[in-house]
Each structure stands twice: as C-alpha cells, then as structure tokens.
Design a protein around this motif. Structure first.
Motif, short mmCIF file in Angstrom:
data_model
loop_
_atom_site.label_atom_id
_atom_site.label_comp_id
_atom_site.label_asym_id
_atom_site.label_seq_id
_atom_site.Cartn_x
_atom_site.Cartn_y
_atom_site.Cartn_z
N ARG A 92 56.11 -24.13 -21.77
CA ARG A 92 56.89 -24.16 -20.53
C ARG A 92 56.01 -23.92 -19.30
O ARG A 92 56.19 -24.59 -18.28
N HIS A 93 55.12 -22.96 -19.37
CA HIS A 93 54.15 -22.75 -18.28
C HIS A 93 52.77 -23.02 -18.87
O HIS A 93 52.13 -22.14 -19.42
N ARG A 94 52.32 -24.26 -18.74
CA ARG A 94 51.13 -24.72 -19.44
C ARG A 94 49.90 -23.87 -19.10
O ARG A 94 49.08 -23.59 -19.97
N ALA A 95 49.79 -23.45 -17.86
CA ALA A 95 48.61 -22.67 -17.47
C ALA A 95 48.49 -21.38 -18.29
O ALA A 95 47.38 -20.95 -18.61
N SER A 96 49.62 -20.77 -18.63
CA SER A 96 49.58 -19.54 -19.42
C SER A 96 49.08 -19.80 -20.83
O SER A 96 48.29 -19.02 -21.39
N PHE A 97 49.51 -20.91 -21.42
CA PHE A 97 49.05 -21.24 -22.77
C PHE A 97 47.58 -21.67 -22.75
O PHE A 97 46.84 -21.39 -23.71
#
Length: 294
Positions: A92-97
């Motif tokens: 959902r929040h690609r930057a976090s992954f």
C-alpha cells in the motif's frame, strides 16, 4: 426484542449526542479506536446494520444488550466486524516496503547470522500487508544468496473475519495495489473466479492470530527483526499512540526496525530507537546497545 421497521424506506433512527458519546466511549474503552464527531454517521450506519439483523431499532436497547452477559460478549464480537473494517492493498505504501527491503539486504548480509527472521504485521486486516512483507523477505533472500528460508511473519488483528480472509489468501484485482507485474506473476496465481491466490510457499510463512492492540503489553512476541504497523494508529488518541509505540519498541531485537505510517505520529522519540534518515518513510531502528526487553 423490538421489531425493526424497514430502514430502506426511511432514515436511520435518530442518535442524540448523549447516545453518541455513550457508544463513542464504549468503542474507545474496548478497542482504543476514537470515533470523531465527524464520523457520527459512520457509527450510526454500522450500528444500524447490526441492529437490523438483531431486530432492534433503539440504540439504548442495543447498547444494553452488547454490554451485559455472555450473549452481549458474543454480540460485541459480531459488531466489531462492522466497526473496524479497513481498506488495504498489497504494498500500500511502496516506499515503506522498499525501506524494509533495503534493511533486510543489509541484515542478511551480516556475517554469522544464524537466527531466523521474525516479522510482525500489527493490525494486518485481511492479510495484504503480511503477504507483502513475505514477498519482500523472499526477494531479499534471493538477492543476498541466502540458502535457507528461515523466517516467519506474525499477522494480528482484532477482526476474526479479516483474519479468515487473510488465511484464505484470495484477493480481487483491485487489492493488488503496488505490486509490480513481475511480483504478481511470481507470487500469485489466477483463480477461476477472477481473483488471485497467494502461493502456498508464502502462505505457510504467515501465522494469523487475533489480538486486541490494547492487550499489547501482554503480547508474547519479542526480539523481532521487523514490526510493521501502518494505518492503525491514526484511529487512536495521541497519548495512546505514544504508549503503544513505546511498547512496540521494546519488542524489537537490537538492530530491529519499526515501520509506521508516514505522519501517523509527530514529535515522538524513544531512547531505544534511531529514526531512519529517509523523508519518504517513518521508520526507526533499535540501537544495538539498547537495554534488554523488560
């Protein structure tokens, strides 16, 4: 029990502010979720959907029902499914992954590492977040040439219905969100009904369990490499967010990472943690010299 009218032909039953405050306080006391005044209609709609099924048309009568005796406890469990449903998706929040991926590459590259990776998806909803973490771990293991698939992911939520969806691991196309086409092809298979199933090799790495976040102090999980907690804290008051994050920090292994939603909390610091220097994410790493979990 009172017979309910056909609400499809009229407005929802009126809820005065006294009744709203009563329900508002009950939900916060039992789940930590704070329903703002602006979400009064949401609360009414959710309550009425369940009241209709129970053949009730009065908020006070229903409140008395869910707060008394064993039947009330069973009814509360059913009601909570209406009140805590959260929309989510893969990556959902690609930057976090991506931040987790970079962290894992570094951690897996450290010489002499023997213990399996332990991850925790807090407030996992229907499982997309937990399986996204599994995809990131699998890819990191491949990229670093690791010969063992030693890892496990705990996925916890208050909703039994959401947990069942996570265990089933079948998702509509709209939930695939931030996955690349290569990730879809590698880790999901198409089903005859037009949905997408997570591969068994990922499913076997995720353990879904029910947990009320307010019971975090009693949670047995500790020495975790990654704790991922996004789109959950925003429903709580600021003081409770800080308390919960402080408890999560203690459950990290030295060098472990805590990831929360960007902007979910500001002006929070914990002496055990150091923030990751990346403005695109809100993530913290536990210092290696930290004191042990109390």
């Amino acid at each position: 029990m009172q017979r309910t009218p056909n609400w499809s032909l009229q407005q929802l039953p009126d809820m005065d502010m006294g009744q709203f405050r009563q329900w508002q306080a009950l939900l916060e006391e039992r789940t930590g979720v704070c329903v703002s005044d602006q979400r009064k209609t949401f609360l009414q709609t959710s309550l009425c959907a369940r009241m209709r099924e129970q053949q009730m048309d009065d908020y006070q009568t229903y409140y008395d029902y869910v707060t008394q005796g064993p039947l009330g406890a069973i009814e509360w469990s059913a009601l909570i499914e209406r009140l805590t449903v959260r929309e989510t998706s893969f990556m959902r929040h690609r930057a976090s992954f991506d931040c987790v991926a970079r962290y894992l590459h570094e951690r897996l590259s450290q010489p002499g590492r023997q213990t399996p990776l332990q991850l925790w998806s807090v407030g996992c909803a229907s499982g997309e977040e937990a399986y996204s973490l599994a995809i990131v771990v699998e890819q990191a293991l491949i990229d670093t040439g690791s010969s063992k698939r030693d890892y496990g992911i705990w996925a916890t939520d208050i909703s039994l219905q959401a947990l069942e969806q996570g265990r089933a691991a079948h998702y509509p196309t709209g939930r695939l969100g931030g996955l690349t086409q290569a990730e879809r092809n590698t880790w999901l298979t198409d089903t005859p009904d037009g949905r997408h199933a997570v591969l068994p090799s990922l499913r076997e790495r995720v353990c879904f369990s029910r947990m009320n976040i307010l019971e975090l102090a009693q949670a047995p999980l500790r020495d975790l490499d990654i704790i991922f907690c996004q789109n959950l804290l925003i429903y709580f008051r600021r003081w409770r967010r800080r308390d919960l994050l402080n408890l999560l920090a203690k459950r990290l292994a030295p060098g472990g990472m805590l990831v929360v939603g960007l902007g979910e909390i500001v002006d929070w610091n914990n002496p055990l943690l150091e923030r990751v220097p990346d403005d695109r994410v809100q993530a913290y790493v536990r210092r290696d010299s930290s004191e042990s979990l109390e």
